[in-house]
Design a protein around this motif. Structure first.
Motif, PDB file in Angstrom:
ATOM      1  N   ASP A 333       0.808  -1.220   0.000  1.00 53.13           N
ATOM      2  CA  ASP A 333       0.000   0.000   0.000  1.00 53.13           C
ATOM      3  C   ASP A 333       0.842   1.273   0.000  1.00 53.13           C
ATOM      4  O   ASP A 333       0.302   2.374  -0.138  1.00 53.13           O
ATOM      5  CB  ASP A 333      -1.007  -0.006   1.155  1.00 53.13           C
ATOM      6  CG  ASP A 333      -0.358  -0.053   2.531  1.00 53.13           C
ATOM      7  OD1 ASP A 333       0.883   0.044   2.629  1.00 53.13           O
ATOM      8  OD2 ASP A 333      -1.097  -0.201   3.529  1.00 53.13           O
ATOM      9  N   ASN A 334       2.170   1.123   0.109  1.00 50.02           N
ATOM     10  CA  ASN A 334       3.058   2.280  -0.041  1.00 50.02           C
ATOM     11  C   ASN A 334       3.475   2.492  -1.486  1.00 50.02           C
ATOM     12  O   ASN A 334       4.296   3.378  -1.789  1.00 50.02           O
ATOM     13  CB  ASN A 334       4.287   2.141   0.864  1.00 50.02           C
ATOM     14  CG  ASN A 334       5.091   0.871   0.570  1.00 50.02           C
ATOM     15  OD1 ASN A 334       4.943   0.244  -0.485  1.00 50.02           O
ATOM     16  ND2 ASN A 334       5.940   0.491   1.523  1.00 50.02           N
ATOM     17  N   GLY A 335       2.927   1.676  -2.398  1.00 43.89           N
ATOM     18  CA  GLY A 335       3.191   1.847  -3.818  1.00 43.89           C
ATOM     19  C   GLY A 335       4.409   1.110  -4.330  1.00 43.89           C
ATOM     20  O   GLY A 335       4.720   1.197  -5.531  1.00 43.89           O
ATOM     21  N   LEU A 336       5.093   0.364  -3.469  1.00 46.63           N
ATOM     22  CA  LEU A 336       6.276  -0.369  -3.882  1.00 46.63           C
ATOM     23  C   LEU A 336       5.923  -1.821  -4.194  1.00 46.63           C
ATOM     24  O   LEU A 336       5.062  -2.421  -3.544  1.00 46.63           O
ATOM     25  CB  LEU A 336       7.342  -0.332  -2.784  1.00 46.63           C
ATOM     26  CG  LEU A 336       7.892   1.052  -2.433  1.00 46.63           C
ATOM     27  CD1 LEU A 336       8.891   0.944  -1.284  1.00 46.63           C
ATOM     28  CD2 LEU A 336       8.541   1.716  -3.641  1.00 46.63           C
ATOM     29  N   GLY A 342      12.602  -1.587   0.853  1.00 46.29           N
ATOM     30  CA  GLY A 342      11.757  -0.699   1.640  1.00 46.29           C
ATOM     31  C   GLY A 342      10.278  -0.960   1.519  1.00 46.29           C
ATOM     32  O   GLY A 342       9.462  -0.227   2.111  1.00 46.29           O
ATOM     33  N   SER A 343       9.868  -2.006   0.793  1.00 45.98           N
ATOM     34  CA  SER A 343       8.437  -2.266   0.612  1.00 45.98           C
ATOM     35  C   SER A 343       7.761  -2.712   1.899  1.00 45.98           C
ATOM     36  O   SER A 343       6.567  -2.473   2.106  1.00 45.98           O
ATOM     37  CB  SER A 343       8.226  -3.330  -0.465  1.00 45.98           C
ATOM     38  OG  SER A 343       8.628  -4.618  -0.004  1.00 45.98           O
ATOM     39  N   GLY A 344       8.532  -3.397   2.779  1.00 49.79           N
ATOM     40  CA  GLY A 344       7.949  -3.917   4.010  1.00 49.79           C
ATOM     41  C   GLY A 344       7.303  -5.275   3.861  1.00 49.79           C
ATOM     42  O   GLY A 344       6.692  -5.791   4.807  1.00 49.79           O
ATOM     43  N   ASP A 347       7.247 -12.471   3.467  1.00 46.40           N
ATOM     44  CA  ASP A 347       6.612 -13.615   2.815  1.00 46.40           C
ATOM     45  C   ASP A 347       6.014 -14.611   3.796  1.00 46.40           C
ATOM     46  O   ASP A 347       5.305 -15.539   3.393  1.00 46.40           O
ATOM     47  CB  ASP A 347       7.575 -14.309   1.845  1.00 46.40           C
ATOM     48  CG  ASP A 347       8.739 -15.009   2.519  1.00 46.40           C
ATOM     49  OD1 ASP A 347       8.825 -15.012   3.769  1.00 46.40           O
ATOM     50  OD2 ASP A 347       9.593 -15.563   1.786  1.00 46.40           O
ATOM     51  N   GLN A 348       6.255 -14.428   5.102  1.00 48.05           N
ATOM     52  CA  GLN A 348       5.593 -15.257   6.102  1.00 48.05           C
ATOM     53  C   GLN A 348       4.419 -14.523   6.775  1.00 48.05           C
ATOM     54  O   GLN A 348       3.765 -15.080   7.657  1.00 48.05           O
ATOM     55  CB  GLN A 348       6.611 -15.721   7.156  1.00 48.05           C
ATOM     56  CG  GLN A 348       7.699 -16.623   6.588  1.00 48.05           C
ATOM     57  CD  GLN A 348       7.115 -17.876   5.929  1.00 48.05           C
ATOM     58  OE1 GLN A 348       6.401 -18.659   6.570  1.00 48.05           O
ATOM     59  NE2 GLN A 348       7.402 -18.059   4.643  1.00 48.05           N
ATOM     60  N   ASN A 349       4.188 -13.337   6.347  1.00 47.79           N
ATOM     61  CA  ASN A 349       3.003 -12.575   6.744  1.00 47.79           C
ATOM     62  C   ASN A 349       2.594 -11.736   5.537  1.00 47.79           C
ATOM     63  O   ASN A 349       2.616 -10.502   5.560  1.00 47.79           O
ATOM     64  CB  ASN A 349       3.311 -11.690   7.950  1.00 47.79           C
ATOM     65  CG  ASN A 349       2.055 -11.053   8.532  1.00 47.79           C
ATOM     66  OD1 ASN A 349       0.927 -11.513   8.299  1.00 47.79           O
ATOM     67  ND2 ASN A 349       2.235  -9.992   9.298  1.00 47.79           N
ATOM     68  N   PRO A 350       2.212 -12.428   4.436  1.00 46.30           N
ATOM     69  CA  PRO A 350       2.188 -11.783   3.126  1.00 46.30           C
ATOM     70  C   PRO A 350       0.969 -10.945   2.808  1.00 46.30           C
ATOM     71  O   PRO A 350       0.963 -10.250   1.784  1.00 46.30           O
ATOM     72  CB  PRO A 350       2.265 -12.979   2.179  1.00 46.30           C
ATOM     73  CG  PRO A 350       1.592 -14.086   2.923  1.00 46.30           C
ATOM     74  CD  PRO A 350       1.942 -13.874   4.360  1.00 46.30           C
ATOM     75  N   TYR A 351      -0.074 -10.987   3.626  1.00 49.50           N
ATOM     76  CA  TYR A 351      -1.335 -10.376   3.216  1.00 49.50           C
ATOM     77  C   TYR A 351      -1.638  -9.078   3.950  1.00 49.50           C
ATOM     78  O   TYR A 351      -2.778  -8.610   3.927  1.00 49.50           O
ATOM     79  CB  TYR A 351      -2.475 -11.373   3.414  1.00 49.50           C
ATOM     80  CG  TYR A 351      -2.188 -12.719   2.775  1.00 49.50           C
ATOM     81  CD1 TYR A 351      -1.708 -12.814   1.469  1.00 49.50           C
ATOM     82  CD2 TYR A 351      -2.357 -13.907   3.481  1.00 49.50           C
ATOM     83  CE1 TYR A 351      -1.422 -14.037   0.886  1.00 49.50           C
ATOM     84  CE2 TYR A 351      -2.074 -15.139   2.908  1.00 49.50           C
ATOM     85  CZ  TYR A 351      -1.603 -15.203   1.616  1.00 49.50           C
ATOM     86  OH  TYR A 351      -1.305 -16.412   1.046  1.00 49.50           O
ATOM     87  N   VAL A 352      -0.643  -8.487   4.558  1.00 46.19           N
ATOM     88  CA  VAL A 352      -0.845  -7.215   5.254  1.00 46.19           C
ATOM     89  C   VAL A 352      -0.315  -6.075   4.393  1.00 46.19           C
ATOM     90  O   VAL A 352       0.671  -6.216   3.661  1.00 46.19           O
ATOM     91  CB  VAL A 352      -0.160  -7.211   6.641  1.00 46.19           C
ATOM     92  CG1 VAL A 352      -0.775  -8.261   7.537  1.00 46.19           C
ATOM     93  CG2 VAL A 352       1.349  -7.422   6.520  1.00 46.19           C
ATOM     94  N   ASN A 353      -1.008  -4.951   4.467  1.00 46.69           N
ATOM     95  CA  ASN A 353      -0.559  -3.706   3.825  1.00 46.69           C
ATOM     96  C   ASN A 353      -0.356  -3.851   2.316  1.00 46.69           C
ATOM     97  O   ASN A 353       0.605  -3.342   1.745  1.00 46.69           O
ATOM     98  CB  ASN A 353       0.737  -3.206   4.478  1.00 46.69           C
ATOM     99  CG  ASN A 353       0.577  -2.944   5.955  1.00 46.69           C
ATOM    100  OD1 ASN A 353      -0.494  -2.550   6.417  1.00 46.69           O
ATOM    101  ND2 ASN A 353       1.633  -3.190   6.713  1.00 46.69           N
ATOM    102  N   ARG A 354      -1.315  -4.514   1.653  1.00 43.48           N
ATOM    103  CA  ARG A 354      -1.228  -4.687   0.208  1.00 43.48           C
ATOM    104  C   ARG A 354      -2.171  -3.717  -0.497  1.00 43.48           C
ATOM    105  O   ARG A 354      -3.042  -3.092   0.115  1.00 43.48           O
ATOM    106  CB  ARG A 354      -1.593  -6.134  -0.178  1.00 43.48           C
ATOM    107  CG  ARG A 354      -0.711  -7.206   0.461  1.00 43.48           C
ATOM    108  CD  ARG A 354       0.745  -7.113   0.025  1.00 43.48           C
ATOM    109  NE  ARG A 354       0.948  -7.431  -1.371  1.00 43.48           N
ATOM    110  CZ  ARG A 354       1.158  -8.666  -1.835  1.00 43.48           C
ATOM    111  NH1 ARG A 354       1.169  -9.711  -1.012  1.00 43.48           N
ATOM    112  NH2 ARG A 354       1.376  -8.864  -3.129  1.00 43.48           N
TER     113      ARG A 354
END
Length: 569
Positions: A333-336, A342-344, A347-354
């Protein structure tokens, strides 16, 4: 006397869908002769509405009880997403042979009816174009009906163009079995086919009613403008011939003319949450974003989309299951992008902030859905192979959410067909088409018709999605962003299959493995995510698959006069 038979269902379908307030609803349906239909202008107009649909030509196409196939093939059983890098169809239905590179003139699976369906539709249009001038109606109404049929014919030819390239142009001929077939099998060039389609659409633009005047679901001047823009976008693309700034500018201008109308807007007022707003968009009737759509009613329901695609743990059939390949292309959701510094992304918590559109498009493990959390993990997940009806389990670890009415009853097959419209074209597509063409013609920052630069056009779509706006990009950088925007904004709307081909990047993206996620739950409830497995082994694409093969039986029926597409033996 030659007779044209209309079954009770077909007549009620046409009338119920297109003319809900018409007195025809009160008439007893019988077999109707050609002469009777074309002696009654109202009856003839009702009959013409059948040209928007198609009969069943192969197994796993919708039958008469499941809502006839539409003007393009959307919204039934397997979607075109499942012969691209968007999804895998859980029950195959002749999609796997295309995904694994086996498409051939005698082995064409899911695409088998594309040639015959569209030429059948063209013949029906040509027959109608001969009969319309016999109706006792004024010139204005006659031109309107002629324009409507020519619009439908143009869409049929566009479907052939994007699948096969240059094709035989039949003109207004209605060939009978005892007629000469001279010239019938001669394929026109791509440019000739494009010119023919544009000419048809120009007549439609000049003679069709505007949106808001025409009945909902029928062709309008704006719909014809939209298909003109779509056709010219394809014509400018690398697959369709030598690229030029002039072709791209023509495509940009056609899309820009729609923007300049000021009649369409991106819907952003359904919910304050961009994800929920986007999800709800596809459950609405006609909105300010819609340019051309197919409507359904309580008495003329669509194919049971929800039953086909819902997770197995809820009694659904799995259906068109998003690939990890698609999931990975949703930005943070930061556009990266997920692989950018820096995307954040974790891959073990992949569905947050998308990207919020991800949440409206894809069902993933742990999401709240129909009263509980989705469980795709093993062992024991309710929506995994350990759950209900394991043969309907997603092969990718994901299920489709987009288009789904989550209030529908999945356990009553008789009423699972919904009333949600199928959107053939919406304003977001026009903005992205404009952005692509304008960027190719003049770069990111030059305004064209409609007053927008390419960057501004794509930013309108991103802003509605809740993503950061783009700025300072080169032409090549913006090209990549626009292509990804089409991938996620138009996901499952039957664009991706053709987009990667017209851009001529299919040799790369379609030869990537069909990725999935495998989630394991430990005894303490901890989840681990594994992305090393394939949802379908052997995914493959070869050069000849940029175009459909013409079915071998069509070549045979032409006495080999019909020229096959390149590299098909």
């Amino acid at each position: 006397m030659k007779r044209l038979y209309i079954t009770l269902l077909t007549t009620v379908f046409a009338i119920g869908l297109w003319s809900c307030e018409d007195d025809f609803l009160n008439k007893k349906s019988t077999d109707l002769s050609d002469d009777l239909i074309w002696s009654d202008p109202d009856l003839a107009e009702t009959y013409l509405m059948n040209l928007y649909t198609s009969v069943r030509l192969a197994n796993k196409e919708p039958n008469k009880w499941e809502g006839s196939a539409g003007l393009t093939r959307g919204h039934h059983w397997a979607l075109f997403s499942s012969i691209s890098d968007e999804s895998i169809y859980s029950n195959d239905d002749q999609t796997y042979l295309i995904q694994t590179g086996q498409l051939s003139p005698s082995n064409y699976g899911f695409t088998s009816t594309s040639w015959g369906r569209n030429y059948l539709g063209i013949r029906e249009c040509n027959d109608a174009l001969q009969k319309i001038p016999t109706l006792e109606i004024d010139d204005s109404k006659m031109n309107e009906l002629l324009a409507e049929v020519r619009f439908i014919r143009a869409v049929r030819y566009f479907e052939l163009l994007r699948g096969f390239g240059g094709v035989p142009l039949i003109g207004d001929r209605v060939v009978q079995l005892d007629d000469s077939f001279d010239g019938l099998y001669e394929r026109s060039t791509i440019d000739e086919t494009v010119d023919y389609i544009i000419n048809e659409l120009e007549f439609a633009i000049n003679n069709l009613p505007e949106q808001g005047v025409q009945q909902m679901g029928r062709a309008t001047a704006e719909a014809a403008m939209g298909f003109k823009a779509r056709t010219l976008l394809y014509a400018a693309s690398p697959l369709f011939g030598t690229e030029s700034s002039a072709k791209w500018q023509a495509a940009a201008d056609a899309a820009g003319e729609i923007i300049a109308l000021g009649k369409f807007d991106l819907v952003d007022d359904l919910d304050a949450d961009p994800a929920e707003n986007y999800r709800l968009l596809f459950l609405q009737g006609e909105t300010s974003e819609d340019i051309f759509m197919r409507h359904y009613t309580q008495t003329s329901r669509s194919f049971p989309m929800e039953k086909m695609n819902a997770p197995n743990g809820y009694g659904g059939w799995g259906g068109n299951c998003p690939m990890q390949n698609l999931v990975d292309d949703y930005e943070m959701d930061n556009g990266l992008a997920i692989d950018e510094a820096g995307s954040g992304y974790d891959d073990q918590n992949p569905y947050v902030n998308r990207d919020p559109r991800f949440y409206a498009t894809v069902l993933y493990n742990g999401v709240e859905y129909r009263g509980r959390e989705l469980e795709t993990f093993l062992p024991g997940g309710l929506d995994s192979p350990d759950g209900n009806e394991p043969w309907n389990t997603s092969p990718t670890g994901y299920y489709l959410r987009k288009f789904m009415d989550e209030t529908s009853d999945l356990n009553n097959y008789d009423i699972t067909g919904g009333v949600t419209p199928w959107r053939y074209m919406r304003y977001a597509e026009i903005l992205l088409s404009y952005a692509e063409a304008q960027n190719e013609a003049t770069g990111p920052n030059t305004a064209g018709i409609g007053g927008l630069t390419a960057t501004e056009a794509v930013n309108l779509v991103r802003e509605r999605a809740g993503l950061p706006l783009l700025s300072g990009l080169s032409q090549a950088q913006l090209r990549d962003k626009i292509r990804n925007e089409r991938r996620v904004e138009l996901a499952f709307e039957e664009h991706r299959y053709y987009d990667v081909r017209r851009w001529m990047i299919a040799m790369d993206v379609e030869n990537e493995a069909a990725a999935k996620v495998a989630i394991t739950r430990a005894e303490d409830g901890t989840l681990s995510f594994d992305y090393s497995q394939e949802a379908l082994t052997g995914k493959s694409f070869s050069e000849q698959h940029y175009w459909f093969p013409i079915p071998i039986d069509e070549i045979t029926k032409s006495n080999s006069q019909l020229e096959q597409n390149p590299n098909y033996n």
